[in-house]
Design an enzyme around this catalytic site. Structure first.
Site, mmCIF file in Angstrom:
data_model
loop_
_atom_site.group_PDB
_atom_site.id
_atom_site.type_symbol
_atom_site.label_atom_id
_atom_site.label_comp_id
_atom_site.label_asym_id
_atom_site.label_seq_id
_atom_site.Cartn_x
_atom_site.Cartn_y
_atom_site.Cartn_z
ATOM 1 C CD GLU A 287 39.465 33.455 67.986
ATOM 2 O OE1 GLU A 287 39.514 32.350 68.391
ATOM 3 O OE2 GLU A 287 40.181 33.403 66.912
ATOM 4 C CG ASP A 291 41.134 36.437 65.485
ATOM 5 O OD1 ASP A 291 41.786 35.129 65.434
ATOM 6 O OD2 ASP A 291 39.934 36.469 65.686
ATOM 7 C CB SER A 526 40.852 30.635 65.811
ATOM 8 O OG SER A 526 39.920 30.540 66.616
#
Ligand SMILES: *[C@@H]1O[C@H](CO)[C@@H](O)[C@H](O)[C@H]1NC(C)=O
Ligand SMILES: *[C@@H]1O[C@H](CO)[C@@H](O)[C@H](O)[C@H]1NC(C)=O
Ligand SMILES: *[C@@H]1O[C@H](CO)[C@@H](O)[C@H](O)[C@H]1NC(C)=O
Ligand SMILES: *[C@@H]1O[C@H](CO)[C@@H](O)[C@H](O)[C@H]1NC(C)=O
Ligand SMILES: *[C@@H]1O[C@H](CO)[C@@H](O)[C@H](O)[C@H]1NC(C)=O
Ligand SMILES: *[C@@H]1O[C@H](CO)[C@@H](O)[C@H](O)[C@H]1NC(C)=O
Ligand SMILES: *[C@@H]1O[C@H](CO)[C@@H](O)[C@H](O)[C@H]1NC(C)=O
Length: 611
Positions: A287, A291, A526
């Site tokens: 994740e 990002d 995401s």
């Protein structure tokens, strides 16, 4: 004696408010009865003042038609406006001392006046609250938590001044805290079953591929006509929020930057550690890496990125409260389980935009969950009043909750695996003060000049909240959808009167990133959230350079007629779940791709035209 107060209430017509779910929450089981002599730190979270005016205050600074657009409040004004009243504090205090006979020395008012704390023994707490305390254990990870799932009672004249008492019915959301990134085929953190990431053997070969099979930063620039170099430097700010064991490695960032964003080689985000968060700890890379590479890649070296790293592997209650409390001192002691360490209380910097690619709770009206998520959403609204923008992924489970596909059975149980049942939204995306972002893809053999479609690699999250009613600013858009394109599901399948989401969309598959020493194709909503967060950060940069305020809460503006040209409408695709096809993408707003993907020049112009 347990239940004494409840019996008293029933027998004597004393008005009592009972918060009383009767079953042990999903994932937890009773481990043992709590030791009657053990110390139980109790916290009475007090009702805030003026909270019913929050929407009006927010619209005053966020409605593009308001003369006060962009005139955000100071944190001090927010704290003063919503601080619990003297009457509230006095009523609860006087009940504890005069009616319940508690030693006045034991009671402490939190430093911001929003909670009363007292340490009692379990036996004393049971008497005071008419409750029965147990130690519960979680089936996934063996975590234990003290609580009283059967509920507790307060006299009615007290209960209207108390939002809730900790610890009681809420056992934490550990079974539900998940990132919204697609997972690798290697089992790891998350026990989720999203689409697997695809390793890329030769990144140079990707150059020959189209944006339908590998989405690079240049694909995103092409899709959204995004071409922007920040000029406002450290007068502007943006953060990604990462939780628990989700971390990144600088070497991965450099691998990515070397190929796709050379001016960022050697740069890393500035860590803001909250509740023990440490991005250099061992953990899962999926994740944070996604990002950080997307936001830093899209904004370039003229804009720094902050990283809110929240909690560690041992965090017993990884949800939004530690982040909200860390940037807003008026919230610290109002929330959280009693064991939560509140050292990070209002001492961490705020940023203009924060991107959250996680979900923490299903949007279900369960008495153990609703008060918590409603209070968190309120707090997001209060922070938005100061000019912060909260952007969150809409989820990768379509109309079901999480990649595991939780749906709600007729008897109220939440069951994984997309059984027939009611759709389940997710928080924080469904909070109306959050801008929720769904996922799109370039269709097979199409280019950045063709309209994208709703992602088919996984089902992009979207739907209707059970906890939050439909806000006025999306009324026209949602009514248009339901009237002209809405599916004919039975009335109890989704809540037509709830806040509808996502608000917008951005590409969510297959993004090329470098992770764990290799290039991979990854994604999820995401990815969509940080892409949109980068776009709004660029908007803020231009507004700051023009002497204007950052945009803050953007939803009322996004849905207004001034922004009609600011999107690439997405009209093709569905978001299946709960044994249905979910919703259809359609012209205008829809619960799969929202208003559409950003048309950056138009979006920027619309925000620059506002005061
Ligand atoms: C930041 O804001 C200050 C005060 O308005 C201004 O003097 C300065 O030039 C700005 N910096 C940048 C890089 O825009
Ligand atoms: C980024 O942060 C570094 C370290 O604090 C600072 O020296 C630099 O000026 C910042 N860059 C911008 C564009 O704000
Ligand atoms: C809370 O943090 C402080 C300071 O880091 C530490 O000394 C204390 O042990 C922590 N308490 C808990 C319950 O984790
Ligand atoms: C709800 O229904 C499901 C499916 O029929 C069943 O497995 C479950 O035990 C029920 N739960 C409760 C609390 O009745
Ligand atoms: C939607 O997209 C799919 C995948 O590209 C395509 O096969 C289909 O024809 C499209 N439908 C419409 C109505 O354009
Ligand atoms: C995409 O193009 C390839 C090569 O021309 C072709 O074989 C394939 O059928 C096309 N797929 C679709 C869905 O149009
Ligand atoms: C539907 O949404 C409304 C408005 O938020 C709420 O009052 C109601 O409880 C919800 N219904 C269900 C079944 O959750």
């Amino acid at each position: 004696m347990a239940f004494s107060r409840l019996l008293l209430c029933l027998a004597s017509f004393i008005a009592c408010a009972v918060a009383a779910p009767r079953v042990v929450p999903d994932g937890w089981s009773i481990h043992r009865r709590a030791d009657p002599d053990a110390t139980l730190p109790l916290k009475f979270t007090l009702a805030q003042s003026n909270i019913h005016n929050l929407d009006a205050y927010l619209l005053d600074v966020a409605d593009p038609k308001s003369p006060n657009y962009g005139k955000h409040w100071t944190p001090a004004k927010v704290a003063d406006t919503f601080r619990p009243s003297k009457e509230t504090v006095d009523t609860v205090h006087s009940w504890l001392v005069n009616d319940a006979g508690i030693d006045v020395q034991k009671i402490r008012l939190s430093k911001n006046g929003d909670a009363l704390h007292l340490d009692l023994t379990v036996a004393e707490a049971e008497d005071l609250l008419g409750a029965e305390y147990f130690v519960y254990r979680h089936s996934d990870d063996g975590m234990t938590h003290v609580g009283c799932h059967q509920g507790y009672t307060l006299p009615e004249h007290v209960s209207k001044h108390v939002d809730f008492v900790w610890p009681t019915t809420y056992l934490g959301s550990t079974s539900f805290v998940r990132r919204d990134a697609e997972v690798s085929s290697v089992p790891g953190f998350g026990r989720v079953s999203g689409a697997p990431k695809i390793p890329v053997d030769d990144v140079s070969a990707l150059a020959a591929e189209g944006c339908d099979t590998s989405v690079t930063l240049d694909c995103l620039r092409g899709l959204y006509k995004y071409d922007y170099t920040p000029v406002s430097g450290d007068n502007n700010s943006v953060a990604v929020a990462e939780f628990s064991i989700e971390v990144y490695r600088p070497a991965d960032l450099d691998m990515f930057f070397n190929t796709y964003a050379p001016d960022q080689v050697g740069h890393i985000p500035e860590t803001i550690s909250i509740a023990g968060g440490d991005p250099t700890a061992g953990g899962d890379l999926g994740e944070s890496t996604l990002d950080i590479e997307l936001v830093m890649g899209l904004l370039g070296s003229k804009q720094n990125l902050s990283l809110y790293q929240i909690g560690d592997a041992a965090s017993t209650s990884v949800f939004l409260d530690p982040l909200l409390g860390a940037v807003d001192g008026s919230y610290c002691e109002a929330e959280g389980v009693s064991s939560q360490n509140l050292t990070d209380c209002g001492n961490k910097p705020t940023v203009n935009v924060v991107s959250i690619s996680y979900h923490f709770n299903p949007d279900v009206t369960d008495p153990t969950i609703s008060p918590i998520v409603q209070r968190e959403c309120t707090e997001i609204g209060k922070l938005s009043l100061t000019g912060m923008t909260f952007i969150a992924s809409s989820g990768d489970g379509g109309v079901g909750y999480s990649q595991s596909g939780f749906c709600q059975l007729a008897n109220g149980t939440l069951q994984a695996g997309n059984p027939k049942g009611a759709f389940l939204g997710q928080l924080p995306a469904s909070c109306p003060y959050v801008t929720a972002v769904g996922a799109t893809s370039v269709a097979t053999n199409k280019t950045v000049d063709d309209p994208e479609i709703a992602t088919t690699r996984f089902a992009s999250g979207g739907g209707f909240s059970n906890n939050f009613p439909r806000p006025s600013w999306q009324d026209d858009a949602v009514t248009n959808y339901l009237t002209n394109f809405g599916p004919n599901y039975a009335d109890n399948i989704f809540n037509r009167s709830g806040r509808a989401y996502p608000d917008v969309a951005a590409n969510g598959w297959p993004l090329v990133i470098a992770e764990s020493g290799q290039f991979v194709k990854s994604g999820g909503t995401s990815a969509s959230a940080p892409i949109f967060a980068a776009v709004i950060t660029a908007v803020n940069d231009a507004r700051i350079a023009a002497g204007k305020s950052p945009v803050g809460w953007i939803n009322p503006a996004l849905y207004s007629s001034d922004f009609a040209k600011a999107y690439n409408d997405v009209t093709n695709g569905t978001n299946p779940g709960c044994s249905t096809q979910g919703f259809n993408a359609a012209p205008g707003w829809d619960p799969v791709t929202g208003l559409g993907t950003p048309n950056f020049p138009e979006l920027l112009a619309a925000f620059l035209a506002l005061p």
